[in-house]
Motif scaffolding. Sequence first.
Motif, PDB file in Angstrom:
ATOM      1  N   MET A  60     110.209  45.589  54.679  1.00 15.92           N
ATOM      2  CA  MET A  60     108.696  44.968  55.808  1.00 15.92           C
ATOM      3  C   MET A  60     108.100  46.783  55.287  1.00 15.92           C
ATOM      4  O   MET A  60     106.591  46.885  55.690  1.00 15.92           O
ATOM      5  CB  MET A  60     109.677  45.277  56.633  1.00 15.92           C
ATOM      6  N   TYR A  61     108.421  47.493  55.080  1.00 14.51           N
ATOM      7  CA  TYR A  61     107.406  49.027  55.024  1.00 14.51           C
ATOM      8  C   TYR A  61     106.529  48.437  53.960  1.00 14.51           C
ATOM      9  O   TYR A  61     105.446  49.020  53.452  1.00 14.51           O
ATOM     10  CB  TYR A  61     108.329  50.181  54.848  1.00 14.51           C
ATOM     11  N   ARG A  62     107.172  48.019  52.455  1.00  9.49           N
ATOM     12  CA  ARG A  62     105.942  47.540  51.372  1.00  9.49           C
ATOM     13  C   ARG A  62     104.979  46.577  52.203  1.00  9.49           C
ATOM     14  O   ARG A  62     103.712  46.756  51.691  1.00  9.49           O
ATOM     15  CB  ARG A  62     106.956  47.188  49.887  1.00  9.49           C
ATOM     16  N   ALA A  63     105.083  45.614  52.544  1.00  7.54           N
ATOM     17  CA  ALA A  63     104.061  44.818  53.327  1.00  7.54           C
ATOM     18  C   ALA A  63     103.712  45.252  54.602  1.00  7.54           C
ATOM     19  O   ALA A  63     101.651  45.065  53.811  1.00  7.54           O
ATOM     20  CB  ALA A  63     104.912  43.460  54.181  1.00  7.54           C
ATOM     21  N   VAL A  64     103.645  46.416  54.924  1.00  7.14           N
ATOM     22  CA  VAL A  64     102.305  47.951  56.295  1.00  7.14           C
ATOM     23  C   VAL A  64     102.078  47.593  54.986  1.00  7.14           C
ATOM     24  O   VAL A  64     101.021  47.688  55.289  1.00  7.14           O
ATOM     25  CB  VAL A  64     103.351  48.321  56.827  1.00  7.14           C
ATOM     26  N   THR A  65     102.520  48.686  54.253  1.00  7.90           N
ATOM     27  CA  THR A  65     102.097  49.222  53.294  1.00  7.90           C
ATOM     28  C   THR A  65     101.031  48.225  52.024  1.00  7.90           C
ATOM     29  O   THR A  65      99.298  48.767  52.285  1.00  7.90           O
ATOM     30  CB  THR A  65     102.591  49.608  52.053  1.00  7.90           C
ATOM     31  N   LEU A  66     101.039  47.352  52.168  1.00 10.13           N
ATOM     32  CA  LEU A  66     100.539  46.475  51.259  1.00 10.13           C
ATOM     33  C   LEU A  66      99.026  46.028  51.970  1.00 10.13           C
ATOM     34  O   LEU A  66      97.817  46.458  51.426  1.00 10.13           O
ATOM     35  CB  LEU A  66     100.699  45.195  50.396  1.00 10.13           C
ATOM     36  N   ALA A  67      99.048  45.474  53.330  1.00  7.28           N
ATOM     37  CA  ALA A  67      98.242  45.178  54.533  1.00  7.28           C
ATOM     38  C   ALA A  67      97.277  46.497  55.024  1.00  7.28           C
ATOM     39  O   ALA A  67      95.902  46.055  54.788  1.00  7.28           O
ATOM     40  CB  ALA A  67      99.301  44.972  55.659  1.00  7.28           C
ATOM     41  N   ALA A  68      97.534  47.887  54.494  1.00  9.98           N
ATOM     42  CA  ALA A  68      96.783  48.688  54.448  1.00  9.98           C
ATOM     43  C   ALA A  68      96.434  48.469  53.592  1.00  9.98           C
ATOM     44  O   ALA A  68      94.688  49.122  53.749  1.00  9.98           O
ATOM     45  CB  ALA A  68      97.443  50.423  54.814  1.00  9.98           C
ATOM     46  N   LEU A  69      97.251  48.647  52.580  1.00  7.01           N
ATOM     47  CA  LEU A  69      95.708  49.036  50.838  1.00  7.01           C
ATOM     48  C   LEU A  69      94.892  47.743  50.965  1.00  7.01           C
ATOM     49  O   LEU A  69      92.979  48.374  51.322  1.00  7.01           O
ATOM     50  CB  LEU A  69      96.443  48.971  49.730  1.00  7.01           C
ATOM     51  N   GLN A  70      95.030  46.453  51.572  1.00  7.49           N
ATOM     52  CA  GLN A  70      93.958  45.510  51.549  1.00  7.49           C
ATOM     53  C   GLN A  70      92.911  45.338  52.109  1.00  7.49           C
ATOM     54  O   GLN A  70      91.639  44.968  51.871  1.00  7.49           O
ATOM     55  CB  GLN A  70      95.431  44.197  51.981  1.00  7.49           C
ATOM     56  N   GLN A  71      93.265  46.268  53.210  1.00  6.03           N
ATOM     57  CA  GLN A  71      92.574  46.469  54.612  1.00  6.03           C
ATOM     58  C   GLN A  71      91.741  47.755  54.362  1.00  6.03           C
ATOM     59  O   GLN A  71      90.313  48.101  55.182  1.00  6.03           O
ATOM     60  CB  GLN A  71      92.641  45.975  55.775  1.00  6.03           C
ATOM     61  N   GLY A  72      91.477  48.424  53.047  1.00  5.33           N
ATOM     62  CA  GLY A  72      91.133  49.426  52.744  1.00  5.33           C
ATOM     63  C   GLY A  72      91.620  50.613  53.658  1.00  5.33           C
ATOM     64  O   GLY A  72      89.777  51.950  53.817  1.00  5.33           O
ATOM     65  N   LEU A  73      92.302  50.510  54.260  1.00  7.63           N
ATOM     66  CA  LEU A  73      93.040  51.753  54.843  1.00  7.63           C
ATOM     67  C   LEU A  73      92.800  53.428  54.320  1.00  7.63           C
ATOM     68  O   LEU A  73      93.426  53.027  53.114  1.00  7.63           O
ATOM     69  CB  LEU A  73      94.025  51.748  55.899  1.00  7.63           C
ATOM     70  N   ALA A  74      92.666  54.239  54.017  1.00  3.21           N
ATOM     71  CA  ALA A  74      92.929  55.661  54.436  1.00  3.21           C
ATOM     72  C   ALA A  74      94.434  55.707  54.421  1.00  3.21           C
ATOM     73  O   ALA A  74      95.057  55.674  54.895  1.00  3.21           O
ATOM     74  CB  ALA A  74      92.432  56.799  54.357  1.00  3.21           C
ATOM     75  N   MET A  75      95.297  56.080  53.552  1.00  2.00           N
ATOM     76  CA  MET A  75      96.681  56.505  53.790  1.00  2.00           C
ATOM     77  C   MET A  75      96.839  57.395  55.153  1.00  2.00           C
ATOM     78  O   MET A  75      98.179  57.970  55.580  1.00  2.00           O
ATOM     79  CB  MET A  75      97.850  56.570  52.315  1.00  2.00           C
ATOM     80  N   THR A  76      95.583  57.755  54.889  1.00  2.00           N
ATOM     81  CA  THR A  76      96.311  59.090  56.070  1.00  2.00           C
ATOM     82  C   THR A  76      95.672  59.211  57.546  1.00  2.00           C
ATOM     83  O   THR A  76      96.119  59.916  58.439  1.00  2.00           O
ATOM     84  CB  THR A  76      95.213  60.555  55.505  1.00  2.00           C
ATOM     85  N   ASP A  77      95.300  57.925  57.697  1.00  2.00           N
ATOM     86  CA  ASP A  77      94.967  57.446  59.334  1.00  2.00           C
ATOM     87  C   ASP A  77      95.461  56.789  60.099  1.00  2.00           C
ATOM     88  O   ASP A  77      96.234  55.424  59.510  1.00  2.00           O
ATOM     89  CB  ASP A  77      93.708  56.288  58.807  1.00  2.00           C
TER      90      ASP A  77
END
Length: 228
Positions: A38-55
């Motif tokens: 589940m945490y990996r899925a949120v991370t993947l979705a954030a990367l796919q949307q080009g979000l900064a990991m600090t956002d």
Amino acid sequence: MTMGLQVAIDGPASAGKSTVAKRVAKKFGYVYCDTGAMYRAVTLAALQQGLAMTDTEKISELAKQIKITFQPAEPEQRVFINGQEVTRDIRLPKVAKNVSAVAAIPTVRQEMTKQQRQIAAEGGIVMDGRDIGTTVLPHAPVKIFMVATAHERARRRYLENKQKGITTTSLEELQRAIELRDQKDSTRKVSPLTQASDAIRLDTTSLTIDEVVAEISKIIKKTEKHLA
Ligand code: CDP
Ligand code: CDP
């Protein structure tokens, strides 16, 4: 009639949690829930949307919006984000590299914990992760804290990636990445990776998968008898 127990399995990366949890669930007819996915899925979705990991704000919003679902399958349960399969993509090194940062965001954890408690509400569940025994299911009657040496854990993950055809780094680099992730997971402020005071510690370094499954099965049966 008993509904089946809540079984919480926590521990560092690649200690054997999900492999063993899946088998134990099958043996007892319980549901299996991989909270790391589940945490990996949120991370993947954030990367796919080009979000900064600090956002942290946007990632928190995303965690509330996306629908993560599981489908039982062999050899590995399938994972979907909004109906789209991501089983393989959530295991990519870029996800592994960023997941600890995402998992440290308090509102992301709140949302995942809420969903995990809903999944576990009826019992008959084996849930694995980092904070199941301490935070998600603090009253679970069976809590296991699974460990193994970092070298053995890296060796296992290396072989696993190779078998699955997942591009991986060298064994040494993989061990460093795993140790770094463990360190981040253990030192974060919210729900860090730590052994619950009432958890049973199981060192799997020199145990086979079958031996670990047998050990946990014994604990579940003993607890079932005790609670009957
Ligand atoms: O399979 P592996 O042990 O490599 O990791 P995982 O179980 O898929 O979890 C990936 C990451 O999610 C962990 O390194 C933690 O940062 C996070 N996680 C967490 O914070 N809390 C959980 N209950 C499960 C995973
Ligand atoms: O879920 P977690 O990250 O703790 O570990 P896993 O993905 O279940 O296990 C990592 C790898 O170690 C898998 O390929 C398992 O087959 C293997 N393994 C093993 O060789 N011996 C064990 N006692 C447990 C797992």
